[in-house]
Design a protein around this motif. Structure first.
Motif, PDB file in Angstrom:
ATOM      1  N   THR A 213      34.438  41.067  27.669  1.00  0.00           N
ATOM      2  CA  THR A 213      34.388  41.310  29.112  1.00  0.00           C
ATOM      3  C   THR A 213      34.288  39.959  29.832  1.00  0.00           C
ATOM      4  O   THR A 213      33.962  38.928  29.218  1.00  0.00           O
ATOM      5  N   ASN A 214      34.517  39.981  31.144  1.00  0.00           N
ATOM      6  CA  ASN A 214      34.401  38.742  31.917  1.00  0.00           C
ATOM      7  C   ASN A 214      32.996  38.147  31.769  1.00  0.00           C
ATOM      8  O   ASN A 214      32.835  36.934  31.656  1.00  0.00           O
ATOM      9  N   ALA A 215      31.993  39.013  31.768  1.00  0.00           N
ATOM     10  CA  ALA A 215      30.616  38.527  31.663  1.00  0.00           C
ATOM     11  C   ALA A 215      30.386  37.858  30.302  1.00  0.00           C
ATOM     12  O   ALA A 215      29.764  36.785  30.218  1.00  0.00           O
ATOM     13  N   GLN A 216      30.909  38.479  29.252  1.00  0.00           N
ATOM     14  CA  GLN A 216      30.751  37.883  27.907  1.00  0.00           C
ATOM     15  C   GLN A 216      31.498  36.550  27.813  1.00  0.00           C
ATOM     16  O   GLN A 216      31.003  35.584  27.239  1.00  0.00           O
ATOM     17  N   MET A 217      32.678  36.522  28.431  1.00  0.00           N
ATOM     18  CA  MET A 217      33.449  35.271  28.390  1.00  0.00           C
ATOM     19  C   MET A 217      32.721  34.180  29.174  1.00  0.00           C
ATOM     20  O   MET A 217      32.655  33.020  28.733  1.00  0.00           O
ATOM     21  N   ALA A 218      32.170  34.561  30.315  1.00  0.00           N
ATOM     22  CA  ALA A 218      31.432  33.581  31.131  1.00  0.00           C
ATOM     23  C   ALA A 218      30.287  32.998  30.311  1.00  0.00           C
ATOM     24  O   ALA A 218      30.074  31.777  30.291  1.00  0.00           O
ATOM     25  N   ASP A 219      29.566  33.883  29.602  1.00  0.00           N
ATOM     26  CA  ASP A 219      28.431  33.403  28.790  1.00  0.00           C
ATOM     27  C   ASP A 219      28.925  32.437  27.708  1.00  0.00           C
ATOM     28  O   ASP A 219      28.275  31.424  27.423  1.00  0.00           O
ATOM     29  N   THR A 220      30.061  32.762  27.111  1.00  0.00           N
ATOM     30  CA  THR A 220      30.592  31.898  26.048  1.00  0.00           C
ATOM     31  C   THR A 220      30.982  30.530  26.611  1.00  0.00           C
ATOM     32  O   THR A 220      30.645  29.489  26.038  1.00  0.00           O
ATOM     33  N   ILE A 240      33.733  30.930  37.743  1.00  0.00           N
ATOM     34  CA  ILE A 240      34.830  31.774  38.255  1.00  0.00           C
ATOM     35  C   ILE A 240      34.717  33.181  37.651  1.00  0.00           C
ATOM     36  O   ILE A 240      34.842  34.188  38.344  1.00  0.00           O
ATOM     37  N   LEU A 241      34.433  33.236  36.344  1.00  0.00           N
ATOM     38  CA  LEU A 241      34.403  34.537  35.659  1.00  0.00           C
ATOM     39  C   LEU A 241      33.247  35.421  36.151  1.00  0.00           C
ATOM     40  O   LEU A 241      33.249  36.629  35.933  1.00  0.00           O
ATOM     41  N   ARG A 242      32.281  34.801  36.826  1.00  0.00           N
ATOM     42  CA  ARG A 242      31.150  35.594  37.350  1.00  0.00           C
ATOM     43  C   ARG A 242      31.310  35.933  38.837  1.00  0.00           C
ATOM     44  O   ARG A 242      30.461  36.606  39.405  1.00  0.00           O
ATOM     45  N   GLU A 243      32.372  35.435  39.440  1.00  0.00           N
ATOM     46  CA  GLU A 243      32.539  35.601  40.886  1.00  0.00           C
ATOM     47  C   GLU A 243      33.012  37.020  41.218  1.00  0.00           C
ATOM     48  O   GLU A 243      33.901  37.561  40.573  1.00  0.00           O
ATOM     49  N   LYS A 244      32.398  37.594  42.248  1.00  0.00           N
ATOM     50  CA  LYS A 244      32.784  38.955  42.668  1.00  0.00           C
ATOM     51  C   LYS A 244      33.768  38.879  43.829  1.00  0.00           C
ATOM     52  O   LYS A 244      33.706  37.959  44.654  1.00  0.00           O
ATOM     53  N   ASP A 245      34.632  39.862  43.913  1.00  0.00           N
ATOM     54  CA  ASP A 245      35.580  39.975  45.015  1.00  0.00           C
ATOM     55  C   ASP A 245      34.875  40.656  46.186  1.00  0.00           C
ATOM     56  O   ASP A 245      34.437  41.808  46.062  1.00  0.00           O
ATOM     57  N   PRO A 246      34.751  39.968  47.331  1.00  0.00           N
ATOM     58  CA  PRO A 246      34.038  40.584  48.457  1.00  0.00           C
ATOM     59  C   PRO A 246      34.735  41.849  48.955  1.00  0.00           C
ATOM     60  O   PRO A 246      34.100  42.741  49.518  1.00  0.00           O
ATOM     61  N   GLU A 247      36.042  41.959  48.727  1.00  0.00           N
ATOM     62  CA  GLU A 247      36.798  43.132  49.196  1.00  0.00           C
ATOM     63  C   GLU A 247      36.462  44.380  48.392  1.00  0.00           C
ATOM     64  O   GLU A 247      36.203  45.436  48.933  1.00  0.00           O
ATOM     65  N   THR A 248      36.494  44.235  47.056  1.00  0.00           N
ATOM     66  CA  THR A 248      36.386  45.420  46.192  1.00  0.00           C
ATOM     67  C   THR A 248      35.088  45.486  45.401  1.00  0.00           C
ATOM     68  O   THR A 248      34.749  46.527  44.855  1.00  0.00           O
ATOM     69  N   GLY A 249      34.405  44.363  45.298  1.00  0.00           N
ATOM     70  CA  GLY A 249      33.205  44.331  44.463  1.00  0.00           C
ATOM     71  C   GLY A 249      33.526  44.116  42.997  1.00  0.00           C
ATOM     72  O   GLY A 249      32.642  43.965  42.156  1.00  0.00           O
ATOM     73  N   ASP A 250      34.812  44.108  42.665  1.00  0.00           N
ATOM     74  CA  ASP A 250      35.225  43.861  41.265  1.00  0.00           C
ATOM     75  C   ASP A 250      35.087  42.366  40.961  1.00  0.00           C
ATOM     76  O   ASP A 250      34.884  41.556  41.858  1.00  0.00           O
ATOM     77  N   ASP A 251      35.290  42.035  39.698  1.00  0.00           N
ATOM     78  CA  ASP A 251      35.368  40.606  39.353  1.00  0.00           C
ATOM     79  C   ASP A 251      36.632  40.045  40.003  1.00  0.00           C
ATOM     80  O   ASP A 251      37.729  40.583  39.796  1.00  0.00           O
ATOM     81  N   LEU A 252      36.470  38.977  40.753  1.00  0.00           N
ATOM     82  CA  LEU A 252      37.600  38.434  41.522  1.00  0.00           C
ATOM     83  C   LEU A 252      38.768  38.041  40.618  1.00  0.00           C
ATOM     84  O   LEU A 252      39.928  38.262  40.951  1.00  0.00           O
ATOM     85  N   ILE A 253      38.433  37.489  39.444  1.00  0.00           N
ATOM     86  CA  ILE A 253      39.473  36.998  38.534  1.00  0.00           C
ATOM     87  C   ILE A 253      40.513  38.087  38.228  1.00  0.00           C
ATOM     88  O   ILE A 253      41.697  37.800  38.072  1.00  0.00           O
ATOM     89  N   ASP A 254      40.032  39.350  38.188  1.00  0.00           N
ATOM     90  CA  ASP A 254      40.943  40.439  37.825  1.00  0.00           C
ATOM     91  C   ASP A 254      41.910  40.806  38.945  1.00  0.00           C
ATOM     92  O   ASP A 254      42.833  41.601  38.736  1.00  0.00           O
ATOM     93  N   HIS A 255      41.705  40.242  40.129  1.00  0.00           N
ATOM     94  CA  HIS A 255      42.626  40.529  41.239  1.00  0.00           C
ATOM     95  C   HIS A 255      43.490  39.329  41.595  1.00  0.00           C
ATOM     96  O   HIS A 255      44.237  39.368  42.570  1.00  0.00           O
TER      97      HIS A 255
END
Ligand code: 6PG
Length: 476
Positions: A213-220, A240-255
């Motif tokens: 997951t993004n969180a696991q990758m961020a930790d690594t 970056i991998l921990r940053e949230k998208d203010p629009e959707t609340g999702d992880d920003l990287i995925d958008h």
């Protein structure tokens, strides 16, 4: 008494550089082609700053400076640099200094130096790295031009405003004549492309092969950043991998769309490598990777035709993640080895006498590729009195490569088996394999060339300076 230095170009970089200069106690004049931009700067970031004076006419700008005038251009690279310098000419006097701080092409800098010198103005090319924050708090600075003028008029100012290493060395040093400063900055950017792409491939492998997951990758990545991969680019990656998208609340990287931009300095580095007949695949592949990413529409169509990816079963995920760190580190060594070979060759070709260990040190802080690793490169050059054939052969890195190579191979093999596009990690390994191969199939290449074009070949049982031609057709 006039101001010590002027900055033209009030984009974010120019503003930040002017503030940095002013914060170090130098009186600075600022100017922008559009007066409103200057005014906005004076009303906001420069508000209340005693050391900053705005000028709204070039004539007044130049008149506000002490002789010899020192004018730093922070404008878009390309024809704008010529246009701005030309417009300054009527007001400048013999001996004044114009410093181009943009990502200009080094040949343009050389041409400008020759041209403006004839007109009595001293032109400097100056690589500056570190983005907006670096410009404000201390960038890495790579100046080139007349050595004596640099020592007399620029050294103190530029070292004052540059970043400094932990032990207090400035990340600014005179690079050499002509466009050598911009050349060194260009190679910095080529290495930056390589570093970025290597990290991006590691992310791709973690995501698609290890299912993290993004969180696991961020930790690594954060863990890696606490070790030998400690660097600005790895640090921003986990953030970056921990940053949230203010629009959707999702992880920003995925958008964020997977289409990389570029402004050309990586491409110039790759072209320079080819011009110098060098193998610099890590940096060149990083440029190709951006080019391929940019044709998203074509990729979507092609993916529709070949939707299947081979299944790749990874049993020992923890082990592969450890291997991945080794692959990333070893690929990084290859990329820097190539970058420093390019600098060494350019130094010879152009007669610049570049001090490669010192260049590593001035990238240690302030710039985008800043990393602990650069201290190791400086040490590698110091240990070998500057005579390094290839960084992979230095005591500083050889043992680590030996330890990493099996894991690195495993990662590449698995990624290729899974159909994952990992060009820099894979081609760094191929570069390593090629460079460390006593035998390559180029004997056959030479025979083929001799067959169809009488290009001749050397023999392994004759002196190297002798060439031979074989009458192939007659025998065939
Ligand atoms: C720096 C950067 C800077 C710029 C790059 C980006 O050292 O401060 O390298 O110069 O961010 O040129 O380049 P691309 O747009 O080509 O990625």
């Amino acid at each position: 008494m006039g101001n010590y230095v002027g900055v033209i170009g009030m984009g974010v970089m120019g503003q930040s550089l002017a503030l940095n200069i002013a914060n170090h106690g130098y009186a600075v004049s600022v100017y922008n082609r559009h007066g409103q931009v200057t005014k906005d700067f004076m009303d906001t970031r420069a508000k209340g700053h005693d050391n900053i004076t705005a000028a709204y006419e070039l004539k007044d700008f130049v008149a506000s400076l002490d002789a010899p005038r020192k004018v730093i251009l922070m404008v878009k690279a390309g024809p704008v640099v010529d246009a701005v310098t030309d417009s300054l000419l009527p007001y400048l006097e013999k001996g004044d200094i114009v410093i181009d701080a943009g990502n200009s092409y080094f040949e343009d800098t050389k041409r400008r130096m020759e041209h403006y010198e004839e007109l009595g103005v001293n032109f400097f090319g100056m690589g500056v790295s570190g983005g907006e924050k670096g410009a404000l708090l201390g960038p890495s600075i790579m100046p080139s031009g007349d050595r004596d003028l640099y020592d007399r008029h620029l050294r103190t100012l530029l070292t004052d405003i540059s970043a400094h290493t932990e032990d207090g060395s400035p990340c600014c040093d005179y690079i050499g004549p002509e466009g050598s400063g911009q050349y060194v900055k260009m190679v910095h950017n080529g290495i930056e492309y390589g570093d970025i792409q290597i990290i991006d491939e590691a992310y791709f492998i973690m995501k698609h092969m290890l299912g993290m997951t993004n969180a696991q990758m961020a930790d690594t990545f954060e863990e890696w950043n606490n070790g030998r991969l400690d660097s600005f680019l790895v640090e921003i990656t986990y953030k970056i991998l921990r940053e949230k998208d203010p629009e959707t609340g999702d992880d920003l990287i995925d958008h964020i769309l997977d289409e990389a931009g570029q402004k050309g300095t990586g491409m110039w580095t790759a072209i320079e490598g080819l011009k110098m007949y060098l193998a610099i695949p890590t940096m060149a592949e990083a440029v190709f990777a951006r080019n391929l990413s940019a044709v998203k529409g074509e990729r979507v169509i092609a993916a529709g035709h070949f939707p299947e990816r081979p299944h790749c079963d990874v049993q020992d995920k923890r082990g592969l993640l450890e291997n991945l760190e080794q692959a990333v580190y070893a690929s990084k060594i290859m990329s820097y080895a190539q970058g420093f070979q390019l600098l060494a060759k350019a130094s010879d070709e152009y007669g610049w006498d570049l001090k490669l260990g010192d260049i590593a040190l001035l990238w240690r802080e302030g710039c985008i590729i800043r990393a602990k690793f650069l201290g190791r490169i400086k040490a590698a050059y110091d240990d070998s009195q500057g005579k390094v054939q290839n960084l992979m052969l230095t005591d500083e890195f050889m043992e680590e490569i030996r330890v990493a190579v099996a894991g690195w191979r495993r990662v590449v093999a698995k990624a290729i088996e899974a159909g994952l596009y990992v060009p820099t990690i894979a081609n760094s390994l191929l570069y390593f394999d090629g460079y460390t191969s006593e035998k390559l199939p180029a004997n056959l290449c030479q025979a083929q060339r001799d067959w169809f074009g009488a290009h001749t070949f050397r023999r392994d049982d004759q002196p190297h300076d002798l060439s031979f031609h074989h009458p192939w057709e007659e025998l065939g």
